[in-house]
Design a protein around this motif. Structure first.
Motif, PDB file in Angstrom:
ATOM      1  N   ALA A  26       1.013  -1.155   0.251  1.00  0.00           N
ATOM      2  CA  ALA A  26      -0.297   0.144  -0.400  1.00  0.00           C
ATOM      3  C   ALA A  26       0.952   1.163  -0.107  1.00  0.00           C
ATOM      4  O   ALA A  26       0.801   2.573  -1.115  1.00  0.00           O
ATOM      5  N   VAL A  27       2.014   1.571   0.799  1.00  0.00           N
ATOM      6  CA  VAL A  27       3.162   2.127   0.230  1.00  0.00           C
ATOM      7  C   VAL A  27       3.266   2.400  -0.572  1.00  0.00           C
ATOM      8  O   VAL A  27       3.835   3.103  -1.125  1.00  0.00           O
ATOM      9  N   LEU A  77       2.265   2.161  -3.647  1.00  0.00           N
ATOM     10  CA  LEU A  77       1.566   2.774  -4.559  1.00  0.00           C
ATOM     11  C   LEU A  77       1.453   4.174  -4.280  1.00  0.00           C
ATOM     12  O   LEU A  77       1.040   4.756  -5.010  1.00  0.00           O
ATOM     13  N   ARG A  78       2.082   4.492  -3.373  1.00  0.00           N
ATOM     14  CA  ARG A  78       2.136   5.683  -2.879  1.00  0.00           C
ATOM     15  C   ARG A  78       3.204   6.933  -3.740  1.00  0.00           C
ATOM     16  O   ARG A  78       2.983   7.753  -3.631  1.00  0.00           O
ATOM     17  N   GLN A  79       4.594   5.716  -3.056  1.00  0.00           N
ATOM     18  CA  GLN A  79       5.328   6.399  -4.199  1.00  0.00           C
ATOM     19  C   GLN A  79       6.424   5.335  -4.156  1.00  0.00           C
ATOM     20  O   GLN A  79       5.840   4.503  -3.670  1.00  0.00           O
ATOM     21  N   LEU A 104      -2.916   0.582   9.089  1.00  0.00           N
ATOM     22  CA  LEU A 104      -2.563   2.243   8.344  1.00  0.00           C
ATOM     23  C   LEU A 104      -3.547   3.293   9.255  1.00  0.00           C
ATOM     24  O   LEU A 104      -3.114   4.254   9.549  1.00  0.00           O
ATOM     25  N   GLU A 126      -2.325   6.270  12.083  1.00  0.00           N
ATOM     26  CA  GLU A 126      -2.827   7.667  11.824  1.00  0.00           C
ATOM     27  C   GLU A 126      -3.280   8.324  13.431  1.00  0.00           C
ATOM     28  O   GLU A 126      -3.015   9.624  13.937  1.00  0.00           O
ATOM     29  N   TRP A 179      13.387   2.441   3.178  1.00  0.00           N
ATOM     30  CA  TRP A 179      12.701   3.211   2.968  1.00  0.00           C
ATOM     31  C   TRP A 179      13.640   4.826   3.065  1.00  0.00           C
ATOM     32  O   TRP A 179      12.591   5.898   2.068  1.00  0.00           O
ATOM     33  N   GLN A 204      13.443   7.389  -0.102  1.00  0.00           N
ATOM     34  CA  GLN A 204      12.889   9.178  -0.518  1.00  0.00           C
ATOM     35  C   GLN A 204      13.943   9.704  -0.752  1.00  0.00           C
ATOM     36  O   GLN A 204      14.030  10.562  -1.253  1.00  0.00           O
ATOM     37  N   HIS A 245      15.188   9.554  -4.088  1.00  0.00           N
ATOM     38  CA  HIS A 245      13.332  10.727  -4.967  1.00  0.00           C
ATOM     39  C   HIS A 245      13.537  11.694  -4.599  1.00  0.00           C
ATOM     40  O   HIS A 245      13.164  12.551  -5.978  1.00  0.00           O
TER      41      HIS A 245
END
Length: 289
Positions: A103-104, A106-108, A156, A160, A278, A282, A285
């Motif tokens: 899931a993460v 898919l965002r980055q 997830l 939050e 990760w 980052q 990126h």
């Protein structure tokens, strides 16, 4: 000390799983999940009342999503335990780390190590499921994977809630309440024979709630005292404890391909939960942009 707390939590969760399996002959998944939530609900509720704390929260939607997904995951997990070897059900449930990483990703853009690890992890899932061909075992495998997917959703939302500063006791209270509410219809409608259960079976059922609540407290304490990656790595000793329970109590034989698949899932989860992995992605990126 955080390692001892984490090992204690893993032992308690493995004991909870064993008791779910031992009580499964008389109690259905709804009843065991209901008891898993009822004891912590009563204990935390009494503590909240004694200290006059408030259960009101501005983040009620995140609590709702987390508690509902967590309860569904637990219902599917307990149902999988009744159909599969204990260590196999525990490993499939721990695939939630794979789904969180996916899931993460898919965002980055994920680093190559994560992409490769995810492929190995899902190959491990195939190896765990492939040696089982009977319809009952396939149903258990799908339930185990389903519990991991819903556990991913719960985790997830839990992240939050942690960022929002919600206290752990409030999150556990709402999860326990959700366990009781969502498990109640299944507890009534699913076949069971609680009246035929003896004192030993009722003790197993009560131990499910007791070990589940104590394990959650020990888990929270471990993450509070130690580094997240080291603590999470120790979490996979639950598979070892579960394997010992399965071998001693039910003489469970797990095929070599399943052991290989379980090992791939564990290694994959350790790789993709490393913050440094990760962080490097980052940084790369950021430089590229």
């Amino acid at each position: 000390m955080h390692a001892l707390w984490m090992l204690s939590a893993c032992f308690l969760f493995a004991t909870m799983g064993a008791c779910v399996k031992l009580a499964g002959g008389h109690f259905n998944a709804g009843q065991t999940v209901g008891m898993r939530g009822l004891l912590p609900l009563l204990l935390i509720g009494a503590w909240v009342f004694w200290h006059r704390l408030s259960l009101a929260s501005p983040h009620w939607k995140s609590h709702l999503y987390r508690s509902t997904a967590g309860s569904i995951a637990m219902l599917m997990y307990f149902a999988a335990i009744a159909r599969l070897p204990l260590a196999t059900a525990v490993t499939l449930n721990n695939c939630s780390a794979l789904f969180v990483a996916a899931a993460v990703a898919l965002r980055q853009p994920p680093p190559r190590a994560v992409s490769g690890a995810l492929l190995l992890g899902f190959a491990g899932v195939v190896l765990v499921l492939r040696p089982t061909f009977t319809p009952e075992q396939w149903a258990g495998g799908l339930l185990g994977l389903g519990s991991a997917i819903f556990a991913c959703i719960a985790q997830l939302n839990l992240r939050e809630l942690g960022r929002a500063g919600e206290p752990e006791w409030r999150t556990v209270f709402f999860l326990s309440a959700s366990n009781v509410v969502l498990a109640a219809p299944l507890a009534i409608l699913q076949p069971s024979s609680p009246l035929e259960a003896g004192p030993i079976e009722w003790c197993f059922l009560l131990t499910v709630g007791l070990c589940g609540g104590l394990g959650q407290l020990a888990l929270t304490r471990a993450f509070k005292l130690g580094r997240a990656i080291i603590t999470a790595s120790l979490g996979y000793t639950t598979v070892i404890f579960s394997s010992l329970y399965g071998a001693l109590l039910w003489h469970e034989h797990i095929p070599p391909l399943s052991w290989l698949g379980m090992l791939l899932i564990i290694v994959t989860s350790l790789v993709i939960t490393r913050p440094a992995t990760w962080a490097r992605a980052q940084d790369a990126h950021g430089k590229g942009s």
